[in-house]
Design an enzyme around this catalytic site. Structure first.
Site, PDB file in Angstrom:
ATOM      1  N   GLY A  58       0.753  -1.334   0.065  1.00 39.14           N
ATOM      2  CA  GLY A  58       0.057  -0.003   0.250  1.00 39.14           C
ATOM      3  C   GLY A  58       0.920   1.175   0.154  1.00 39.14           C
ATOM      4  CG  ASN A  85      -5.871   3.859   8.667  1.00 40.15           C
ATOM      5  OD1 ASN A  85      -6.185   4.750   7.910  1.00 40.15           O
ATOM      6  ND2 ASN A  85      -4.849   3.789   9.481  1.00 40.15           N
ATOM      7  CG  HIS A 123      -0.067  -6.606   5.021  1.00 35.26           C
ATOM      8  ND1 HIS A 123      -0.627  -6.291   6.232  1.00 35.26           N
ATOM      9  CD2 HIS A 123       0.232  -5.423   4.448  1.00 35.26           C
ATOM     10  CE1 HIS A 123      -0.223  -4.964   6.253  1.00 35.26           C
ATOM     11  NE2 HIS A 123       0.211  -4.420   5.238  1.00 35.26           N
ATOM     12  CB  CYS A 137       3.755   6.047  22.986  1.00 36.31           C
ATOM     13  SG  CYS A 137       4.180   6.581  24.423  1.00 36.31           S
TER      14      CYS A 137
HETATM   15  C1  PLP Z   1      -2.074  -0.353   5.939  1.00 37.05           C
HETATM   16  C2  PLP Z   1      -2.294   0.710   5.112  1.00 37.05           C
HETATM   17  C3  PLP Z   1      -1.364   1.321   4.147  1.00 37.05           C
HETATM   18  C4  PLP Z   1       0.016   0.737   4.085  1.00 37.05           C
HETATM   19  O1  PLP Z   1      -0.089  -0.418   3.266  1.00 37.05           O
HETATM   20  P1  PLP Z   1       1.164  -1.439   3.283  1.00 37.05           P
HETATM   21  O2  PLP Z   1       0.995  -2.444   2.582  1.00 37.05           O
HETATM   22  O3  PLP Z   1       1.315  -1.856   4.932  1.00 37.05           O
HETATM   23  O4  PLP Z   1       2.469  -0.381   3.174  1.00 37.05           O
HETATM   24  C5  PLP Z   1      -1.772   2.492   3.524  1.00 37.05           C
HETATM   25  N1  PLP Z   1      -2.946   2.993   3.481  1.00 37.05           N
HETATM   26  C6  PLP Z   1      -3.972   2.499   4.491  1.00 37.05           C
HETATM   27  C7  PLP Z   1      -5.212   2.988   4.612  1.00 37.05           C
HETATM   28  C8  PLP Z   1      -3.697   1.329   5.128  1.00 37.05           C
HETATM   29  O5  PLP Z   1      -4.594   1.063   6.045  1.00 37.05           O
END
Ligand code: PLP
Length: 384
Positions: free
Chosen positions: A72, A152, A202, A326
């Protein structure tokens, strides 16, 4: 309780057995390089095309629009920096929102240092971007609007279709970080006017370190990594074949089971919220009650501290997360909880539970039973 209760699916998810099984041959005997022209390589190249098709099926889009990345974060970086580079002669104005993931916010801050101008849209108290503010912020030199599909932390769903519609006559690209939404709720980029879309394996029961960027047909996003001719010359580097195969399988399963999972998870989410609000006094649901990811429960418990609750829940075998980070020994509220205007007394006691397709009602009941006692004891300790 020996078994862990995993309620942190927004942080990461477990690889499902079918996904792991689909990956194994590519970690063992089928190790060839997809760029090699002999059989063992070519076979792996068709495995990549199969994964591309499995992902495209979920988005109802052309497989040529799917580009594999390392996750992501890379997809977000590529979408934002690539859009900026491609259109630098047209403009230097970017619009995003205050509650984006840091993969977007820090990339925008980086571009600000390079001379780009960024407008950060406010959100209302439920965490929804203000469309009238977006409309007013749009300028002839706006090159990109990036608004996440779902948050998220608080799970808020954004009005992505309306934004797509609003941008129809405007040359700015529309990017959405769909890392939390892909595979959980329907998204149709071609139909909804989305030009770029990020997702991460993931977060939907695939392996870590793998993701993709959807790029609209004919949008000539420049390469992010330079080198070999992989990914039609748009993303160099030998492909992580096993992970991509696993991501394809995970996408297929998420698409196939989406309706069933959605129903199951929403039922458990609402059961959990209902029990907490009924049985634990002085709580505050963060985010929207209705426009919310299926598995997200983010609730503040007044006169408590989120990090303490997380550690005490961990002792009971429950994995969840708090709403604060934190930094240098001082817990400060997350930028997301700040963006919805929560008072520090409320954001301090925020807990996030994120449910998955294999979460059970027994696990939720066990969690609420223990949460009740833990909140009570933390509150009585605070009074002493
Ligand atoms: C987890 C997440 C990311 C980052 O993705 P990774 O594959 O862990 O680098 C980006 N944006 C949101 C909204 C996420 O929840």
């Amino acid at each position: 309780m020996d078994k862990k209760i995993y309620l942190d699916h927004a942080a990461t998810t477990k690889i499902s057995d079918d996904v792991l099984e689909s990956m194994m041959p590519y970690l063992k005997e089928r190790f060839g390089n997809p760029s090699s022209i002999y059989d063992m390589g070519a076979d792996n190249n068709s495995a990549l095309q199969n994964a591309r098709q499995q992902i495209a099926n979920v988005l109802s889009c052309a497989p040529e629009s799917i580009f594999f990345t390392s996750g992501g974060t890379e997809s977000d970086n590529w979408a934002v920096k690539g859009s900026a580079e491609l259109q630098k002669s047209r403009g230097r104005h970017i619009i995003t929102s205050r509650l984006e993931h840091h993969a977007i916010l820090h990339t925008c801050e980086y571009l600000e240092e390079k001379g780009y101008e960024v407008t950060y849209l406010d959100v209302d108290e439920l965490g929804i971007v203000k469309l009238d503010q977006l409309e007013r912020a749009l300028r002839p030199d706006t090159i990109l609007v990036s608004v996440m599909s779902a948050n998220n932390e608080i799970g808020t769903l954004q009005p992505i279709r309306q934004i797509g519609r609003m941008l129809k006559g405007h040359p700015a690209f529309f990017h959405t970080d769909a890392v939390q939404a892909f595979g959980q709720i329907p998204i149709y980029p071609e139909e909804w006017g989305i030009d770029l879309l990020s997702a991460s394996s993931h977060k939907f029961h695939g392996p870590k370190g793998c993701g993709f960027l959807y790029v609209k047909k004919n949008l000539a996003l420049p390469s992010f990594l330079h080198g070999g001719r992989q990914e039609s010359g748009r993303r160099a580097g030998t492909e992580n074949v096993a992970a991509i195969v696993g991501m394809g399988k995970a996408a297929e399963l998420a698409g196939k089971n989406m309706n069933r999972n959605l129903h199951h998870i929403v039922g458990l989410r609402d059961h959990m919220i209902h029990r907490i609000e009924k049985e634990i006094p002085y709580t505050h649901l963060n985010g929207s009650r209705n426009h919310r990811l299926p598995g997200n429960v983010n609730i503040s418990f007044l006169d408590t501290d989120g990090e303490t609750l997380v550690l005490m829940m961990d002792i009971e075998g429950v994995c969840c997360s708090s709403g604060s980070a934190c930094t240098s020994g001082q817990a400060s509220p997350s930028h997301v909880l700040e963006s919805i205007g929560l008072e520090p007394e409320i954001s301090k006691g925020a807990l996030r539970f994120t449910l998955g397709s294999d979460t059970t009602r027994e696990e939720i009941d066990y969690t609420v039973d223990h949460l009740k006692d833990i909140v009570k004891s933390v509150r009585s300790m605070a009074k002493e």
